[in-house]
Design an enzyme around this catalytic site. Structure first.
Site: not given
Ligand code: DGL
Length: 271
Positions: A10-11, A42-43, A186-188
């Site tokens: 993940d990011s 990353y978003g 988003c996994t966050h």
């Molecule tokens: N966990 C990333 C996702 O699922 C977060 C992306 C980010 O870093 O903005 O999109």
């Protein structure tokens, strides 16, 4: 039977939502986690930059002898999954399809909301998958660009006025559309589950991208005969591209186990 590790990336911290489930449903498996904490979020980035980052993340993880990869990042899954699958011969699971299938199983009125990063919303990947699986579903999407920086800074607890205000602003337009299910694309975002459910109320089912992809990976490993023997106990290795200490603090809170002194910093530019 295959005891090689599973790679997860993940990011930043968000992919831990998938790790938490993987540890519960596949306790015998070894995991290698990479969080690109030097380049999070990353978003808001372009597709080209995201593909470059994703290739590097995967190249680093493939320095281990992996049997499969879980892209525990909505943003990479929505923008780069097909290219990564074409370029790599090992099984790679993303978050979009399994999450959409689960969402369609729980919605009753077929009006569903989807919150994610800007890049994920721009890609249209969740909407396309939902409509492919159920052409009659109505989908309402909302980018939430402030969520990831707030989570990465530890501002995800109920009672925090900043996150609660931001959550209300992002979620109110979706609630006005009468949704009964909401994809946390988003996994966050599962880190914000309590905050989000207090805004949405009990009439909206939350569907977490990280969780559903972990179940999908389990199905895939089983179908391909890649599971490790059930009588062993798997371990986890955590790698990040910036300060390991910062990651360990929040990761320990989130995984509800002490991962201090367990993360290693690597130089992602070498990959
Ligand atoms: N966990 C990333 C996702 O699922 C977060 C992306 C980010 O870093 O903005 O999109």
């Amino acid at each position: 039977m295959d005891t090689r590790p599973i790679g997860v990336f993940d990011s930043g911290l968000g992919g831990l939502t998938a790790v938490r489930v993987l540890r519960r449903i596949l306790p015998e498996e070894d995991l290698v986690y990479f969080g690109d904490t030097a380049r999070v979020p990353y978003g808001g980035r372009s597709r080209e930059t995201l593909l470059k980052y994703a290739r590097q993340d995967l190249r680093f993880l493939r320095s281990f002898d992996l049997k499969a990869v879980l892209i525990a990042c909505g943003t990479v899954s929505t923008t780069s999954l097909d290219v990564l699958q074409e370029e790599n011969e090992l099984p790679i699971v993303g978050v979009v399809e399994p999450t959409c299938r689960r969402c369609l199983a729980v919605t009753k009125n077929r009006r569903v909301g989807m919150i994610a990063t800007l890049a994920s919303v721009r890609s249209g990947a969740y909407e396309a998958a939902l409509r492919r699986l159920d052409p009659g579903v109505e989908v309402f999407c909302q980018p939430c660009p402030l969520f990831v920086p707030l989570v990465e800074n530890g501002r995800f607890r109920p009672g925090d006025a900043v996150i609660e205000t931001v959550a209300r602003e992002y979620l109110t337009p979706l609630l006005e559309r009468g949704i009964d299910a909401l994809i946390l694309g988003c996994t966050h975002y599962p880190l914000l589950e309590e905050v989000i459910s207090s805004v949405c109320g009990s009439g909206v089912a939350l569907v977490s991208a990280g969780e559903e992809s972990a179940f999908e990976l389990k199905r895939l490993l089983t179908a391909q005969g890649l599971r490790a023997p059930a009588d062993r106990r798997g371990g986890a290795e955590f790698c990040v591209s910036d300060r390991a200490e910062d990651f360990e603090d929040v990761a320990s809170l989130f995984l509800q186990e002490d991962v201090h002194h367990m993360a290693r910093r690597i130089d992602i530019d070498q990959y």
